[in-house]
Design an enzyme around this catalytic site. Structure first.
Site, PDB file in Angstrom:
ATOM      1  N   ALA A  72     -20.851  62.540 -28.442  1.00 37.18           N
ATOM      2  CA  ALA A  72     -22.149  62.817 -29.217  1.00 37.18           C
ATOM      3  C   ALA A  72     -22.533  61.965 -30.187  1.00 37.18           C
ATOM      4  O   ALA A  72     -21.825  61.134 -30.617  1.00 37.18           O
ATOM      5  CB  ALA A  72     -21.954  64.134 -29.838  1.00 37.18           C
ATOM      6  N   GLU A 105     -17.183  66.248 -17.553  1.00 35.12           N
ATOM      7  CA  GLU A 105     -17.776  67.224 -17.016  1.00 35.12           C
ATOM      8  C   GLU A 105     -18.938  67.423 -17.882  1.00 35.12           C
ATOM      9  O   GLU A 105     -18.878  67.024 -19.201  1.00 35.12           O
ATOM     10  CB  GLU A 105     -17.030  68.456 -17.167  1.00 35.12           C
ATOM     11  CG  GLU A 105     -15.837  68.806 -16.479  1.00 35.12           C
ATOM     12  CD  GLU A 105     -14.699  69.651 -16.981  1.00 35.12           C
ATOM     13  OE1 GLU A 105     -14.485  69.469 -18.198  1.00 35.12           O
ATOM     14  OE2 GLU A 105     -13.869  70.038 -16.408  1.00 35.12           O
ATOM     15  N   ASN A 110     -28.116  69.147 -18.322  1.00 35.92           N
ATOM     16  CA  ASN A 110     -28.220  68.070 -19.260  1.00 35.92           C
ATOM     17  C   ASN A 110     -28.466  66.615 -18.412  1.00 35.92           C
ATOM     18  O   ASN A 110     -27.539  65.931 -18.217  1.00 35.92           O
ATOM     19  CB  ASN A 110     -26.784  68.106 -20.126  1.00 35.92           C
ATOM     20  CG  ASN A 110     -26.808  66.929 -21.064  1.00 35.92           C
ATOM     21  OD1 ASN A 110     -27.821  66.288 -21.102  1.00 35.92           O
ATOM     22  ND2 ASN A 110     -26.097  66.990 -22.223  1.00 35.92           N
ATOM     23  N   TYR A 117     -24.484  58.514 -17.601  1.00 37.59           N
ATOM     24  CA  TYR A 117     -23.274  58.600 -16.608  1.00 37.59           C
ATOM     25  C   TYR A 117     -23.462  57.720 -15.486  1.00 37.59           C
ATOM     26  O   TYR A 117     -22.826  56.824 -15.031  1.00 37.59           O
ATOM     27  CB  TYR A 117     -22.834  59.934 -16.488  1.00 37.59           C
ATOM     28  CG  TYR A 117     -22.423  60.439 -17.651  1.00 37.59           C
ATOM     29  CD1 TYR A 117     -21.827  59.877 -19.214  1.00 37.59           C
ATOM     30  CD2 TYR A 117     -22.616  62.048 -17.805  1.00 37.59           C
ATOM     31  CE1 TYR A 117     -21.548  60.599 -20.226  1.00 37.59           C
ATOM     32  CE2 TYR A 117     -22.170  62.647 -19.275  1.00 37.59           C
ATOM     33  CZ  TYR A 117     -21.652  61.955 -20.235  1.00 37.59           C
ATOM     34  OH  TYR A 117     -21.527  62.446 -21.578  1.00 37.59           O
TER      35      TYR A 117
END
Length: 168
Positions: A72, A105, A110, A117
């Site tokens: 985050a 995961e 999102n 990613y």
């Protein structure tokens, strides 16, 4: 502006918790984070701007595999490449520790995280139905083979990014 990525320290926990609460509907508790700091297989990195923690990444090493458990960036610092820098640093460190495969995961909805990613070579390899208890949303399982990526270590950053963001 001084930007640094380093190993997290226990005194970083208040800022990690602040970012965690601002980022997730079901944030990890202080007790959970303290446990992570004690586990030998856990790696926690923070990114700082002018010595202020503005993001973090928690990963678990298990032999030749690594799982990205938590990532985050503080809302006011998003969109500046700091999440990518954290993830890139974790991947490089994983390579140095013998990691060959990385997993994570991500919520199906999102899209921002999925785009990050995918930009580093992660691909969807599975799905966990109803994984997130707060919404019942599915989790996408994404994986990255670092052994394949070794053919071109520049998969981690482009030349332009290395010039603009020397911390990552």
């Amino acid at each position: 502006m001084k930007i640094e990525i380093r190993q997290a320290r226990p005194e970083d926990l208040p800022e990690i918790l602040r970012i965690e609460k601002a980022s997730f509907a079901r944030p990890w508790s202080e007790v959970h984070w303290r446990y992570e700091f004690e586990k030998p297989q856990t790696r926690v990195l923070v990114v700082t701007v002018e010595d202020q923690v503005v993001g973090y990444l928690c990963s678990w090493l298990m032999g030749e595999e690594m799982e990205i458990a938590n990532l985050a960036v503080a809302p006011e610092w998003r969109g500046k490449g700091l999440g990518k820098a954290l993830l890139t640093t974790a991947l490089r460190m994983g390579l140095e520790e013998g990691v060959r495969r990385v997993w994570l995961e991500v919520r199906e909805g999102n899209r921002v995280a999925q785009r990050l990613y995918r930009s580093l070579g992660f691909v969807v390899v599975g799905r966990r139905k109803g994984y997130y208890p707060d919404t019942g949303e599915d989790a996408l399982i994404m994986g990255l083979s670092l052994t394949q990526a070794l053919e071109n270590l520049n998969f981690l950053t482009t030349k332009k990014e290395r010039r603009e963001r020397p911390w990552g």
